[in-house]
Structure formats: structure tokens, C-alpha cells
Design a protein around this motif. Structure first.
Motif, PDB file in Angstrom:
ATOM      1  N   GLU A  80     -20.189 -20.265 -52.994  1.00 55.48           N
ATOM      2  CA  GLU A  80     -19.900 -19.715 -51.664  1.00 55.48           C
ATOM      3  C   GLU A  80     -18.484 -20.055 -51.212  1.00 55.48           C
ATOM      4  O   GLU A  80     -17.862 -19.300 -50.450  1.00 55.48           O
ATOM      5  CB  GLU A  80     -20.901 -20.247 -50.633  1.00 55.48           C
ATOM      6  CG  GLU A  80     -22.351 -19.909 -50.933  1.00 55.48           C
ATOM      7  CD  GLU A  80     -23.035 -20.961 -51.787  1.00 55.48           C
ATOM      8  OE1 GLU A  80     -24.271 -20.952 -51.844  1.00 55.48           O
ATOM      9  OE2 GLU A  80     -22.336 -21.783 -52.403  1.00 55.48           O
ATOM     10  N   LYS A  93     -14.746 -17.297 -50.460  1.00 57.31           N
ATOM     11  CA  LYS A  93     -14.210 -17.260 -49.099  1.00 57.31           C
ATOM     12  C   LYS A  93     -12.774 -16.736 -49.107  1.00 57.31           C
ATOM     13  O   LYS A  93     -11.967 -17.080 -49.973  1.00 57.31           O
ATOM     14  CB  LYS A  93     -14.256 -18.650 -48.474  1.00 57.31           C
ATOM     15  CG  LYS A  93     -13.903 -18.664 -46.998  1.00 57.31           C
ATOM     16  CD  LYS A  93     -14.095 -20.064 -46.408  1.00 57.31           C
ATOM     17  CE  LYS A  93     -13.748 -20.071 -44.924  1.00 57.31           C
ATOM     18  NZ  LYS A  93     -13.906 -21.424 -44.335  1.00 57.31           N
ATOM     19  N   ASP A  94     -12.459 -15.868 -48.125  1.00 56.99           N
ATOM     20  CA  ASP A  94     -11.139 -15.271 -47.923  1.00 56.99           C
ATOM     21  C   ASP A  94     -10.784 -14.216 -48.971  1.00 56.99           C
ATOM     22  O   ASP A  94      -9.639 -13.755 -49.030  1.00 56.99           O
ATOM     23  CB  ASP A  94     -10.030 -16.344 -47.892  1.00 56.99           C
ATOM     24  CG  ASP A  94     -10.179 -17.283 -46.704  1.00 56.99           C
ATOM     25  OD1 ASP A  94     -10.615 -16.810 -45.640  1.00 56.99           O
ATOM     26  OD2 ASP A  94      -9.893 -18.481 -46.867  1.00 56.99           O
ATOM     27  N   LYS A 114     -15.294 -14.105 -44.445  1.00 56.36           N
ATOM     28  CA  LYS A 114     -15.203 -15.280 -43.590  1.00 56.36           C
ATOM     29  C   LYS A 114     -16.203 -16.341 -44.034  1.00 56.36           C
ATOM     30  O   LYS A 114     -15.894 -17.535 -44.056  1.00 56.36           O
ATOM     31  CB  LYS A 114     -15.452 -14.910 -42.129  1.00 56.36           C
ATOM     32  CG  LYS A 114     -15.342 -16.097 -41.180  1.00 56.36           C
ATOM     33  CD  LYS A 114     -15.591 -15.689 -39.727  1.00 56.36           C
ATOM     34  CE  LYS A 114     -15.464 -16.887 -38.799  1.00 56.36           C
ATOM     35  NZ  LYS A 114     -15.745 -16.511 -37.386  1.00 56.36           N
ATOM     36  N   SER A 115     -17.412 -15.920 -44.349  1.00 55.47           N
ATOM     37  CA  SER A 115     -18.415 -16.863 -44.860  1.00 55.47           C
ATOM     38  C   SER A 115     -19.390 -16.122 -45.750  1.00 55.47           C
ATOM     39  O   SER A 115     -19.574 -14.907 -45.618  1.00 55.47           O
ATOM     40  CB  SER A 115     -19.160 -17.554 -43.718  1.00 55.47           C
ATOM     41  OG  SER A 115     -20.002 -16.647 -43.031  1.00 55.47           O
ATOM     42  N   TYR A 116     -20.002 -16.872 -46.653  1.00 58.76           N
ATOM     43  CA  TYR A 116     -20.917 -16.279 -47.628  1.00 58.76           C
ATOM     44  C   TYR A 116     -21.984 -17.300 -47.983  1.00 58.76           C
ATOM     45  O   TYR A 116     -21.688 -18.472 -48.218  1.00 58.76           O
ATOM     46  CB  TYR A 116     -20.146 -15.886 -48.891  1.00 58.76           C
ATOM     47  CG  TYR A 116     -20.840 -14.869 -49.754  1.00 58.76           C
ATOM     48  CD1 TYR A 116     -20.579 -13.511 -49.618  1.00 58.76           C
ATOM     49  CD2 TYR A 116     -21.769 -15.255 -50.727  1.00 58.76           C
ATOM     50  CE1 TYR A 116     -21.215 -12.555 -50.411  1.00 58.76           C
ATOM     51  CE2 TYR A 116     -22.405 -14.312 -51.514  1.00 58.76           C
ATOM     52  CZ  TYR A 116     -22.128 -12.966 -51.363  1.00 58.76           C
ATOM     53  OH  TYR A 116     -22.756 -12.036 -52.148  1.00 58.76           O
TER      54      TYR A 116
END
Length: 571
Positions: A42, A46-47, A498-500
């Protein structure tokens, strides 16, 4: 006084799992499931561009690679409200259906069969009797006495060499083995045949996805160039090859796998240990309509609590009050706290290792003891996987599932309650395979009909460009993977991830205890199981293998060679 035994690593699974069990008077009082690696995919995505994430998260595992790619793609399409062409939906379903079949066959013969089949016993079999048994249960052509005599000689040569190879790590001669030598020989022969068969069926992924493992997907459909008149596209010959492979899989499942499953199961129908929670969860999948048309799912969605098949509850993976991951006994923290639960949209992957330094003899299970988090549905532990799907489908009255379950239970001479067991999971996996080859045939016929009618579209680029996206979006990609309910949750902001968060089937099943003292599916399944010999814990292996663990999906990085904790530096 209870004796603590440790099985580490559990072999014949994907990844690294440690089981500790307290045994008192020959019975497991309490068991503990620990993932011994650290999770971090994760953080890697990100990004990044959300259209690229599927290629990263697909590397979570080398077995069920296509499922993570598909769940990731679906999460992005859900966030951006992207509808895919009908052909792309059919191709994705065919690939997933055939992954199920491949995975279930490989699990039965190569990962789980040796928990029920005594390979060494096969050496005392009469090939003539094995041939009679084989011909009595199936029309499969490889069933002559000479054929089974050749298999027996091959196994004898392996044993005589002292190099057991693929037949190592077995508790041969254990009293929990119940098959006569002739059935053992039958199973070993088909073990070897399945090795050759599985090499062929994966070509479906190669044709539609470009390669295997890790076939290609694309947000908005499939990167599959359908063109029956082109030498460079997926032309008529390749489509017929896929069609042929589906038919061959159908024959192998119905003429080899299922007869073997029923023959072996008939000797173990009184071995009904390993039931556990009797809480079952299925997200559902394989829609005959749009993927979000839940009512059209051939594999229904729902939750069963305490085995009550008369009351199927609704499950919504987007609801923040339904699905949460808890970390009270896992080596993570949330906002600096070592306890609590979060829905994946607000989830974190913050490492907080507080366990013993390797090497160690025993975990401190009064504190954090696993790298696996504890997912819960409305704060209840759940079992996911083939048994969960079959139970939910049966409880919801899905005609195909009801028919095949009732017919199989009648053949085995047991009731529905017998499915709440390790044997029940094994049977459910086989029944799913029958349904999957049937559905794959149906979906392939629909795809061929579309192409014949002039529809060769597999990709829609309407919302492909980021300039068409909202500034912020979030989505869930849910699906059923061979091992159970799989969800990927993505939050997109300013065209980047942004988030995962991903909650995989083995995270549900292998989870440790939560803050309310509720244990996960593995731990519950092992409780109260008799163990004949703690030095040869076949019963533990048999139950754990019935879930087909995939710890590589649940946790991702480890260093076994040096026994060092992996250090991860960000930025």
C-alpha cells in the motif's frame, strides 16, 4: 497442563505462516495464527497514477496475480464511474473463472491431497483393482491396469532413490490416513496428470492477457485486440484455442477432479473437524449484467452468522460501519495508537513491531503476535472462500448451487451440516470448479456471438484522460478470488493515489484475535480438534490447508535466510 506446539513454516502454501497450538489431553484448546512477514504494498503505490496501480498490486502474489489486478482496476473504475464494454466484462470473467479452476485443481492435487492421500501406501496397491475403481467412477480414458502399474513403478523409483522431492513433507503411515492403497494410487496418478494439465489451461490468460503470470489489464476495459481477420490480433484461431482449453478443463474437472474428490471424501465423511466460526461472507461476483448489478451475480452476495442459512444478511464493502480492520494483536499502529479498527478508506499501513527477536521458540500471544490485521464485518470475524460462497449461494436459493450441493450431499450420504468442516471446504472448492467451467463456457459463447455480430470493442477511453476526473474520488474494487472475498480501496486526489488499502481473503481467515477477544477463522477451526501425535500434527496441517492459505497476499516482505527484521525506509 496444556502443551504448546509450533508449526513454522506451514508448508505447501503461498507465503509464510506460523501456527502455535495449546494441546491438552490430545485436543487443541487454543490455537494462534501468525503471519511472519511484513506488509507494505500500500505504501509503494502511494502518489502514483491510479491507472498504473494494478501492475504493482498484481505483484502481491505469484499465484492469484490476476485477481489483484482486477480488484485494483475495478476500484479505479468505481471511483471514476467508468463503464467498460461488454466484451471486456466477458473476457475478465472468463479469465477469472479459469483462474478459479486452475487454482482449485492445483490446490486439491498438489497442495492439499497429500493431507488425505498416503503416497507410500500406494506402493502396495494392486493396479488391476485401481483400474476397476477408476473405471467404475469415471469415463476418463487413462484407466488401464498397465497405466496404473507404470505410475506405481514411477513412485517406487522415487522412494527407492531416497529423494522424495514433491512427495516430501508427508506424514506417511499416520493413522489419520484412511484410504485403501488402490485409491491412494489412483490419487497419485491424477496428481501427476494434473501437473501436465495445469500448464495448458493457463494459456487462456496468455492469449487474453498477453502473458501468465501477471497478465495485462487496463482501466476502461481490456488491452485485448479482438480482430478475427488480423494475424496480430486475437483472431479466430486463438479464440478457438481458448474455447478448446475451456472444454478440456470441463472434461478434467468432471471426469478426474470430481470423481476423485467424491471417492476420497467417502472415506473421510466422519472426519468433520475444522468447522470453526460458521460465519460466512461473500462479496459476490460473476454478474450476467453490469458488474454493479448485484442481483445478476451468479455467485451471490451476503453474510451468514452462526451457520444460520435461513437468515442471509447484506454486505456493503463501501459502508464504513461494516468492514473494519483491527490491529489490537497485530504489529501495526493507527494514528499512534496500538489498538482500534478502521475502515479501509481511512486505513493505515504503519508498522509497529513489538515482538520477540528471532530466533525465538514461542510467541507472546498475550500481546501483538502477527503481521496480519484482523478484518471484521460489523465487528464479527468471518470466514471467506469457497465454503462461504457455497453456503451463501445455497442459503439464497441460487438454483445452480442448490442443485449441485444437494446432489453431492446425497452421493456422500451426509447433511448440509457436514460442510462446516475441513472436508466441507474441500468439497465446496470442487463444486465451484464445476460451476466455473460451466460459466466459462457460457461466457465464451457470448463473447463469440458478440464478435460474430460485429462487436470487437474491448476498451472505452471516455474517461481515460485525467482532465476528465474530479479533484477527489474514492472507490472500491470488490470481487471473489479463489480464496475468498477480495477488496481494494483507493482514494484519488489531484490525479494521484492518496491512499490505498487491500483486504485479501487470507487476511480475513488468518487474522489474529481482536480487541474484543474474538478469534479468526484459522484459530477457530483448529479449536477442539484432536491431535493423535503432537510430533506429527497432520490434523493441524489438514485443517489449515483446507483454507488454501496465501500469506504472500496477506503480508509481503521477509528475510528468512538471515532471520533479520526487514527495515523499510520511506522518502
Amino acid at each position: 497442563m496444556a502443551e504448546r506446539i509450533v508449526v513454522d513454516p506451514v508448508t505447501r502454501i503461498e507465503g509464510h505462516l506460523r501456527i502455535e497450538a495449546d494441546i491438552n489431553n490430545g485436543v487443541i484448546e487454543r490455537a494462534y495464527s501468525s503471519g511472519t512477514a511484513v506488509r507494505g504494498i500500500e505504501l509503494i503505490v502511494k502518489d502514483r497514477d491510479p491507472r498504473d496501480v494494478w501492475a504493482f498490486v498484481q505483484r502481491i502474489c505469484g499465484v492469484c496475480t490476476t485477481t489483484h489486478a482486477l480488484a485494483s482496476i475495478r476500484s479505479v473504475e468505481n471511483a471514476l464511474d467508468i463503464k467498460i464494454p461488454r466484451n471486456a466484462h466477458l473476457i475478465r470473467d472468463i479469465m477469472n473463472e479459469m483462474l478459479f479452476v486452475h487454482d482449485h485443481v492445483v490446490h486439491f492435487y498438489h497442495l492439499h491431497a497429500l493431507d488425505w492421500v498416503d503416497v507410500v501406501s500406494a506402493l502396495s496397491a494392486d493396479p488391476n483393482e485401481t483400474s476397476k475403481i477408476a473405471q467404475s467412477i469415471s469415463d476418463w480414458p487413462k484407466s488401464s491396469p498397465g497405466y496404473f502399474a507404470e505410475v506405481k513403478a514411477k513412485v517406487q523409483k522415487i522412494v527407492d532413490s531416497g529423494q522424495l522431492g514433491m512427495f516430501a513433507n508427508g506424514y506417511w503411515g499416520h493413522p489419520a490416513y484412511k484410504l485403501p492403497p488402490e485409491v491412494n494410487l489412483l490419487a497419485v496418478a491424477h496428481y501427476l496428470e494434473a501437473l501436465d494439465w495445469q500448464k495448458e489451461v493457463v494459456k487462456i490468460h496468455t492469449i487474453f492477457g498477453g502473458k501468465n503470470p501477471h497478465p495485462h489489464y487496463v482501466v476502461g476495459g481490456m488491452a485485448t485486440p479482438l480482430d478475427i481477420n488480423s494475424d496480430n490480433g486475437i483472431h479466430a484461431e486463438r479464440l478457438m484455442h481458448v474455447s478448446q482449453l475451456i472444454d478440456e478443463a470441463n472434461k478434467f474437472v468432471n471426469q478426474v477432479y470430481i470423481p476423485d474428490l467424491l471417492a476420497i471424501g467417502s472415506y473421510y465423511k466422519d472426519w468433520l473437524h475444522g468447522g470453526g466460526l460458521s460465519n460466512y461472507l461473500s462479496y459476490g461476483d460473476f454478474a450476467t449484467g453490469d458488474i454493479y448489478d448485484i442481483a445478476s451475480y451468479r455467485m451471490p452476495r451476503g453474510v451468514i452468522l452462526n451457520g444460520d442459512i435461513n437468515n442471509v444478511l447484506d454486505i456493503d464493502p463501501t459502508d464504513p460501519e461494516q468492514v473494519k480492520e483491527f490491529i489490537d494483536y497485530s504489529w501495526y499502529s493507527y494514528d499512534g495508537s496500538e489498538t482500534g479498527g478502521k475502515h479501509p478508506f481511512e486505513g493505515e499501513t504503519t508498522f509497529n513491531y513489538t515482538g520477540p527477536k528471532a530466533p525465538y521458540t514461542q510467541l507472546n500471544t498475550d500481546e501483538k503476535y502477527s503481521w496480519i490485521k484482523a478484518p471484521r464485518w460489523q465487528e464479527e470475524p468471518m470466514e471467506v472462500g469457497p465454503l462461504a460462497r457455497i453456503m451463501v449461494g445455497y442459503a439464497k436459493g441460487q438454483p445452480e448451487i442448490v442443485e449441485i450441493v444437494d446432489a453431492t450431499l446425497a452421493k456422500l450420504g451426509v447433511g448440509i451440516e457436514a460442510l462446516h468442516s475441513a472436508l466441507g471446504r474441500t468439497v465446496a472448492r470442487g463444486l465451484e470448479s464445476v460451476l466455473m467451467v460451466k460459466w466459462a463456457r457460457e461466457d465464451m459463447d457470448k463473447l463469440l456471438a458478440n464478435i460474430k455480430n460485429g462487436d470487437q470493442v474491448t476498451f472505452d477511453r471516455t474517461k481515460w484522460e485525467p482532465k476528465s476526473w474530479p479533484k477527489q474520488a474514492q472507490g472500491v474494487g470488490w470481487m471473489e478470488a479463489p480464496r475468498g472475498a477480495l477488496g481494494h480501496w483507493i482514494v484519488i486526489e489531484d490525479e494521484k493515489v492518496k491512499s490505498y488499502q487491500a483486504i485479501v481473503p487470507t487476511t480475513w481467515n488468518a487474522s489474529p484475535i481482536d480487541g474484543k477477544g474474538k478469534i479468526g477463522a484459522y484459530e477457530a477451526a483448529l479449536a477442539t480438534t484432536p491431535v493423535h501425535d503432537p510430533e506429527l500434527p497432520l490434523e493441524i496441517i489438514r485443517i489449515i490447508h483446507s483454507f488454501d492459505p496465501c500469506l504472500a497476499c496477506a503480508v509481503h516482505l521477509t528475510d528468512l535466510e538471515n532471520n533479520k527484521t526487514t527495515e523499510i525506509k520511506l522518502g
